[in-house]
Enzyme design. Sequence first.
Site, PDB file in Angstrom:
ATOM      1  N   ALA A  66      36.159  35.727  38.891  1.00  0.00           N
ATOM      2  CA  ALA A  66      35.225  35.575  38.070  1.00  0.00           C
ATOM      3  C   ALA A  66      33.886  35.771  38.719  1.00  0.00           C
ATOM      4  CB  ALA A  66      35.174  33.981  37.773  1.00  0.00           C
ATOM      5  N   GLY A 111      40.159  34.797  39.457  1.00  0.00           N
ATOM      6  CA  GLY A 111      40.486  35.101  38.165  1.00  0.00           C
ATOM      7  C   GLY A 111      41.160  36.459  38.133  1.00  0.00           C
ATOM      8  N   GLU A 114      44.572  35.479  38.599  1.00  0.00           N
ATOM      9  CA  GLU A 114      45.058  34.712  37.229  1.00  0.00           C
ATOM     10  C   GLU A 114      45.254  35.515  36.287  1.00  0.00           C
ATOM     11  OE1 GLU A 114      41.436  32.042  37.807  1.00  0.00           O
ATOM     12  OE2 GLU A 114      43.069  30.406  37.326  1.00  0.00           O
ATOM     13  N   GLU A 134      39.389  30.370  45.464  1.00  0.00           N
ATOM     14  CA  GLU A 134      38.489  29.493  44.893  1.00  0.00           C
ATOM     15  C   GLU A 134      37.986  28.290  45.834  1.00  0.00           C
ATOM     16  OE1 GLU A 134      40.872  31.139  43.478  1.00  0.00           O
ATOM     17  OE2 GLU A 134      40.345  31.390  41.196  1.00  0.00           O
TER      18      GLU A 134
HETATM   19  N1  COA Z   1      31.494  38.066  41.471  1.00  0.00           N
HETATM   20  C1  COA Z   1      30.419  38.571  41.527  1.00  0.00           C
HETATM   21  N2  COA Z   1      30.232  39.800  42.115  1.00  0.00           N
HETATM   22  C2  COA Z   1      31.107  40.254  42.931  1.00  0.00           C
HETATM   23  C3  COA Z   1      32.558  39.488  42.969  1.00  0.00           C
HETATM   24  C4  COA Z   1      32.621  38.461  42.131  1.00  0.00           C
HETATM   25  N3  COA Z   1      33.769  37.687  41.981  1.00  0.00           N
HETATM   26  N4  COA Z   1      33.185  40.476  43.960  1.00  0.00           N
HETATM   27  C5  COA Z   1      32.357  41.277  44.513  1.00  0.00           C
HETATM   28  N5  COA Z   1      31.414  41.293  43.926  1.00  0.00           N
HETATM   29  C6  COA Z   1      29.973  42.232  44.271  1.00  0.00           C
HETATM   30  C7  COA Z   1      29.726  41.927  45.510  1.00  0.00           C
HETATM   31  O1  COA Z   1      28.525  40.815  45.573  1.00  0.00           O
HETATM   32  C8  COA Z   1      28.793  43.324  45.976  1.00  0.00           C
HETATM   33  O2  COA Z   1      27.651  43.447  45.337  1.00  0.00           O
HETATM   34  P1  COA Z   1      26.537  44.261  45.804  1.00  0.00           P
HETATM   35  O3  COA Z   1      26.976  45.435  46.049  1.00  0.00           O
HETATM   36  O4  COA Z   1      25.288  43.754  44.688  1.00  0.00           O
HETATM   37  O5  COA Z   1      26.249  43.439  47.040  1.00  0.00           O
HETATM   38  C9  COA Z   1      30.169  44.049  45.285  1.00  0.00           C
HETATM   39  O6  COA Z   1      30.554  43.344  44.498  1.00  0.00           O
HETATM   40  C10 COA Z   1      30.774  44.755  46.295  1.00  0.00           C
HETATM   41  O7  COA Z   1      31.395  43.789  47.061  1.00  0.00           O
HETATM   42  P2  COA Z   1      31.592  43.706  48.627  1.00  0.00           P
HETATM   43  O8  COA Z   1      31.511  42.084  48.981  1.00  0.00           O
HETATM   44  O9  COA Z   1      30.449  44.246  49.126  1.00  0.00           O
HETATM   45  O10 COA Z   1      32.764  44.232  49.039  1.00  0.00           O
HETATM   46  P3  COA Z   1      33.584  44.325  50.215  1.00  0.00           P
HETATM   47  O11 COA Z   1      34.597  45.296  50.506  1.00  0.00           O
HETATM   48  O12 COA Z   1      32.855  44.036  51.481  1.00  0.00           O
HETATM   49  O13 COA Z   1      34.428  42.741  50.252  1.00  0.00           O
HETATM   50  C11 COA Z   1      35.696  41.207  48.909  1.00  0.00           C
HETATM   51  C12 COA Z   1      35.535  42.769  48.935  1.00  0.00           C
HETATM   52  C13 COA Z   1      36.729  41.323  47.416  1.00  0.00           C
HETATM   53  C14 COA Z   1      36.548  40.730  49.872  1.00  0.00           C
HETATM   54  C15 COA Z   1      34.606  40.454  48.377  1.00  0.00           C
HETATM   55  O14 COA Z   1      33.602  41.224  47.529  1.00  0.00           O
HETATM   56  C16 COA Z   1      34.677  38.981  47.889  1.00  0.00           C
HETATM   57  O15 COA Z   1      35.193  38.272  48.583  1.00  0.00           O
HETATM   58  N6  COA Z   1      34.526  38.750  46.601  1.00  0.00           N
HETATM   59  C17 COA Z   1      34.773  37.525  46.051  1.00  0.00           C
HETATM   60  C18 COA Z   1      36.229  37.239  45.793  1.00  0.00           C
HETATM   61  C19 COA Z   1      36.072  35.606  45.406  1.00  0.00           C
HETATM   62  O16 COA Z   1      35.681  34.642  45.825  1.00  0.00           O
HETATM   63  N7  COA Z   1      36.829  35.630  43.989  1.00  0.00           N
HETATM   64  C20 COA Z   1      36.940  34.475  43.252  1.00  0.00           C
HETATM   65  C21 COA Z   1      35.796  34.080  42.648  1.00  0.00           C
HETATM   66  S1  COA Z   1      36.078  32.592  41.729  1.00  0.00           S
END
Ligand code: COA
Length: 260
Positions: A66, A111, A114, A134
Amino acid sequence: MAYENVRTEVRDGLLVLTIDRPKVLNALNAATMEEIYEVFAAARSDEKVKAVIVTGGGDKAFVAGADIGELAQKTPTTGKETSERGQFILSFIERFPKPVIAAINGFALGGGCELALACHIRIASEKAQLGLPEVTLGIIPGYGGTQRMARLLGKGKALELICTGDRIGAAEAERIGLVNKVVPADQLMATAEEMARKIMSRGPLAVRAAIEAVMSGSDMPSAEGQFLEATLFGLLCASEDTKEGMKAFLEKRPANFRGK
Ligand code: COA
């Protein structure tokens, strides 16, 4: 219909829905969730659509969860509403009467995991990573993930993944039954399409009944689920497709199912 956050393509009866916000790893904001619902709602009654593949745009993510920017604004009331709406949309996908296959091309987190869990079959690229992180944000899965993951994997494994928030790779996901199959990244879409087309070649009414029996039945006590199974079995016996399927077998030729 023009969408901002998703792309759709229908080819020979197969709808490919691509969640397409690669700059944020296809994170599901509210607008994207509504577009996903609109696509499925339209496809449900569209006779041209026989099966659906869901995948992610770009080469990194299926869906990374999400949209955390939006989640950060939630109050108790709007948080509950968001969870309920997400549950409704993913349940709509789970109960979709045509097969839905997730082609997991990268991160499937929160999400996104999910969403994959709500699909009927999951095929992952070797690059995929799955998880429900989460709790690392101080929340719990809110789009049905606590329920679907526990039903799919059993409570022990589900609690381990949900309470640690750990991400697992594709091979481990296959080992524990979270995905059906893992393939090299460049074969993902072809493999998903091959499976979709195989299912599309079977009797569509039978496939629809099978999805209903498994999906609705798994929420019921076994005796009620078996009553549902027998009822659907009996209904199919009235269909032209059932007669055609048996006749084709006895005549040693492929069946020509018409969905009637
Ligand atoms: N919501 C909003 N933005 C998100 C996102 C999310 N769930 N997941 C990634 N992004 C954004 C990042 O903020 C980043 O934006 P920016 O370029 O403006 O900084 C962009 O997507 C790229 O992500 P980044 O974190 O730089 O990539 P990465 O390869 O270093 O890491 C992940 C990848 C998936 C490990 C990391 O993005 C992450 O942990 N995301 C969240 C996952 C999560 O907790 N999901 C559950 C949400 S309830």
